[in-house]
Design a protein around this motif. Structure first.
Motif, PDB file in Angstrom:
ATOM      1  N   HIS A  55       0.807  -1.213   0.000  1.00 43.78           N
ATOM      2  CA  HIS A  55       0.000   0.000   0.000  1.00 43.78           C
ATOM      3  C   HIS A  55       0.844   1.270   0.000  1.00 43.78           C
ATOM      4  CE1 HIS A  55       0.744  -1.560   4.061  1.00 43.78           C
ATOM      5  NE2 HIS A  55       0.971  -0.304   4.371  1.00 43.78           N
ATOM      6  N   ALA A  56       2.169   1.167  -0.159  1.00 44.94           N
ATOM      7  CA  ALA A  56       3.058   2.321  -0.022  1.00 44.94           C
ATOM      8  C   ALA A  56       2.715   3.435  -1.023  1.00 44.94           C
ATOM      9  CB  ALA A  56       4.513   1.888  -0.185  1.00 44.94           C
ATOM     10  N   LEU A  57       2.689   3.104  -2.305  1.00 44.36           N
ATOM     11  CA  LEU A  57       2.450   4.135  -3.318  1.00 44.36           C
ATOM     12  C   LEU A  57       1.010   4.627  -3.281  1.00 44.36           C
ATOM     13  CD1 LEU A  57       4.515   2.739  -6.331  1.00 44.36           C
ATOM     14  CD2 LEU A  57       5.243   4.217  -4.447  1.00 44.36           C
ATOM     15  N   TYR A  58       0.094   3.786  -2.840  1.00 44.82           N
ATOM     16  CA  TYR A  58      -1.308   4.191  -2.693  1.00 44.82           C
ATOM     17  C   TYR A  58      -1.431   5.325  -1.688  1.00 44.82           C
ATOM     18  CZ  TYR A  58      -6.141   3.892  -0.969  1.00 44.82           C
ATOM     19  OH  TYR A  58      -7.426   4.178  -0.556  1.00 44.82           O
ATOM     20  N   PHE A  59      -0.832   5.159  -0.507  1.00 48.51           N
ATOM     21  CA  PHE A  59      -0.937   6.208   0.507  1.00 48.51           C
ATOM     22  C   PHE A  59      -0.162   7.457   0.095  1.00 48.51           C
ATOM     23  CE2 PHE A  59      -2.166   2.668   3.417  1.00 48.51           C
ATOM     24  CZ  PHE A  59      -3.404   3.189   3.777  1.00 48.51           C
ATOM     25  N   MET A  60       0.912   7.290  -0.654  1.00 46.67           N
ATOM     26  CA  MET A  60       1.618   8.465  -1.169  1.00 46.67           C
ATOM     27  C   MET A  60       0.741   9.224  -2.171  1.00 46.67           C
ATOM     28  SD  MET A  60       4.516   9.194   0.125  1.00 46.67           S
ATOM     29  CE  MET A  60       5.758   8.504   1.225  1.00 46.67           C
TER      30      MET A  60
END
Length: 568
Positions: free
Chosen positions: A131-136
């Motif tokens: 989910h890293a790029l999603y939250f970014m």
């Protein structure tokens, strides 16, 4: 709370399902930024290289590209793995360098492949949670003017076990000058990186810190956004910086060069940088104004000659800073030995003056009275039960208090037994505010070394606080109407912060604080009623600021002062 419990009970339930991601993505139709993940490789062990690339492929946010530059790895297997992945997914692009150029040049080669609006930095053996790029991307939509984003992070071992979470402060310039706490996951606008020419050779080992330092002149504080989620897993292997900072002394040297070059270029003139108290940390020595400003040290007291004399003598005998006056604010002393000492100390040293304040005890009013009679351009609020330890304490504090963007400056204070009494004030601890790392051993480095790093904090105690007189007066001084005893310093620091200044704490100014020896404790019904009234006033006035402290982290506890993990 143990970290594995936090993962199970806090992090995991907060993660969106794939259906929820799809629903949110539909609402992001206007801005789904392409994120270019930039990754240099060199002789990466295959198991970790695959795990790293697989973590990008597993992202629930689909609008990414992975830009890899192999820095002429001698191990042919690295190139075979990269070709395999590039053939599997068109979003993976690889350049093979003809010669080894080390991490900065290799990162620039990968950066040249990037076409995204934003660039995320990834090391070749680390991993991103799915989910890293999603939250970014969510943060980019929430803060459309952002230029730089960073997240919390943890470490991951060879077996995939997570540990040592670093729950970070929001943007904290002075903490960043002391240590590259920003680190991972770092995300930058691509045009910003193009503007500064990408990574710089000659600072390998601290190339990420150098990159951010060179970006700072082109961004505002509001354009640096912290995403308080663990969005990066730093691989802890033998010899890695993640495993032990001391294993790579060259990284400290590279950091010194990056910081020195930054201040040599952007000033202020006369700024020097030295190695900090632990590896990969730094002490920025800001220039003193010329001539050094007069500092008026205000010491309220009532009798108790022995402790007040200890405080005053320690200042006079140990302080190396040359230009100060001591104003003893006498709140109705009656003991003959105290009055005799007042006369003697004034006759002995012209820097000491006793001012009589014959009104009921009101800490705020006494100090406001003292400021009215102070001659200095810098005011120091000092308790009568402190004792100087480090001779350069006042020099260090004046350096910071003289900076135009800094408001209140606080010191590192110890109880008589050597344990920590004050390392800055964190809002919300215990209901209103509490002291960072209270009761920690004197030699303890603190949470990710925060006990040995100059940093911005929301507040500092008035037991030893320096501030420019103009800032003190502009903030309205201490609140003598509503806060006679407790929280007047917390209220004042919040007013100073509200006026646009950063408050700061330094570990390089050390004193003992024999706390509340002269005033006693809240041990009567009258004192307890007054204290409860002041608590209610603070909660009513500063409700929002007490809920979220930007220099702390929402995942750290508010029940204790030890920087342990919270339950929500």
């Amino acid at each position: 709370m143990a970290y594995h419990d936090w993962i199970d009970q806090v992090e995991t339930p907060s993660l969106p399902t794939l259906q929820q991601v799809d629903a949110v993505m539909a609402n992001l139709a206007q801005h789904r930024p392409l994120i270019s993940v930039v990754m240099p490789t060199y002789n990466t062990p295959e198991v970790y290289l695959r795990a790293c690339i697989d973590s990008v492929l597993a992202q629930v946010y689909p609008h990414w590209e992975l830009c890899i530059a192999d820095d002429h790895s001698p191990d042919e297997r690295v190139r075979e793995v990269l070709r395999e992945y590039a053939a599997r997914d068109a979003r993976i692009r690889v350049v093979y360098r003809a010669e080894n150029g080390h991490i900065s040049r290799a990162s620039n080669s990968a950066l040249e492949l990037a076409q995204g609006e934003f660039v995320a930095l990834l090391d070749h053996d680390d991993a991103l949670p799915s989910h890293a790029l999603y939250f970014m991307a969510l943060a980019m939509n929430e803060h459309p003017d952002t230029q730089i984003l960073y997240s919390d992070e943890d470490k991951i071992d060879a077996k995939g076990q997570r540990s040592e979470p670093h729950f970070k402060s929001d943007w904290n310039p002075d903490l960043f000058y002391s240590q590259n706490y920003v680190s991972h996951l770092g995300v930058y606008r691509r045009d910003l990186l193009q503007r500064i020419g990408g990574f710089r050779s000659g600072v390998e080992g601290s190339q990420d810190q150098d990159l951010l330092l060179r970006c700072l002149p082109h961004v505002t504080a509001a354009q640096v956004v912290h995403v308080p989620r663990v969005l990066y897993h730093w691989r802890a292997l033998e010899g890695s910086t993640a495993r032990a900072a001391g294993e790579k002394s060259y990284t400290t040297d590279a950091g010194l060069k990056a910081l020195r070059d930054h201040f040599d270029t952007h000033g202020p003139a006369g700024t020097t940088v030295e190695a900090g108290l632990v590896p990969n940390t730094y002490h920025v020595c800001w220039p003193l104004p010329e001539p050094p400003p007069l500092v008026s040290l205000l010491i309220p007291t009532r009798d108790r000659k022995t402790i007040t004399e200890l405080a005053v003598r320690s200042i006079l005998d140990k302080t190396t800073y040359p230009h100060y006056e001591i104003l003893i604010l006498d709140n109705g002393s009656v003991e003959p030995e105290t009055l005799a000492w007042f006369a003697d100390i004034q006759a002995e040293d012209a820097r000491v003056k006793v001012l009589r304040y014959d009104r009921p005890f009101n800490y705020s009013a006494i100090n406001n009275f003292g400021v009215q009679h102070a001659r200095g351009s810098i005011v120091g609020l000092v308790n009568n039960d402190v004792e100087v330890i480090s001779p350069d304490w006042l020099t260090e504090m004046v350096r910071h208090a003289s900076r135009p963007d800094i408001g209140c400056v606080g010191a590192k204070l110890y109880y008589s037994n050597g344990t920590l009494q004050h390392a800055g004030v964190v809002m919300g601890l215990g209901g209103v505010a509490g002291h960072s790392h209270k009761h920690f051993p004197r030699a303890h480095p603190g949470y990710f070394h925060r006990l040995v790093l100059v940093q911005n904090l929301s507040g500092v105690t008035a037991a030893c606080l320096l501030v420019r007189r103009e800032v003190y007066e502009a903030a309205g001084g201490l609140d003598e109407d509503n806060l006679h005893v407790a929280f007047n310093d917390v209220d004042f620091c919040l007013k100073v912060r509200q006026a646009g200044y950063r408050n700061l704490w330094t570990p390089y100014a050390e004193l003992y604080h024999h706390e509340s020896i002269s005033r006693g404790h809240e041990d009567t019904s009258e004192k307890q009623a007054r204290f409860n009234k002041e608590v209610a006033f603070m909660k009513n006035k500063w409700a929002d600021q007490l809920l979220v402290d930007p220099c702390y982290n929402p995942h750290l506890t508010k029940d204790r002062e030890d920087f342990s993990i919270g339950s929500c």
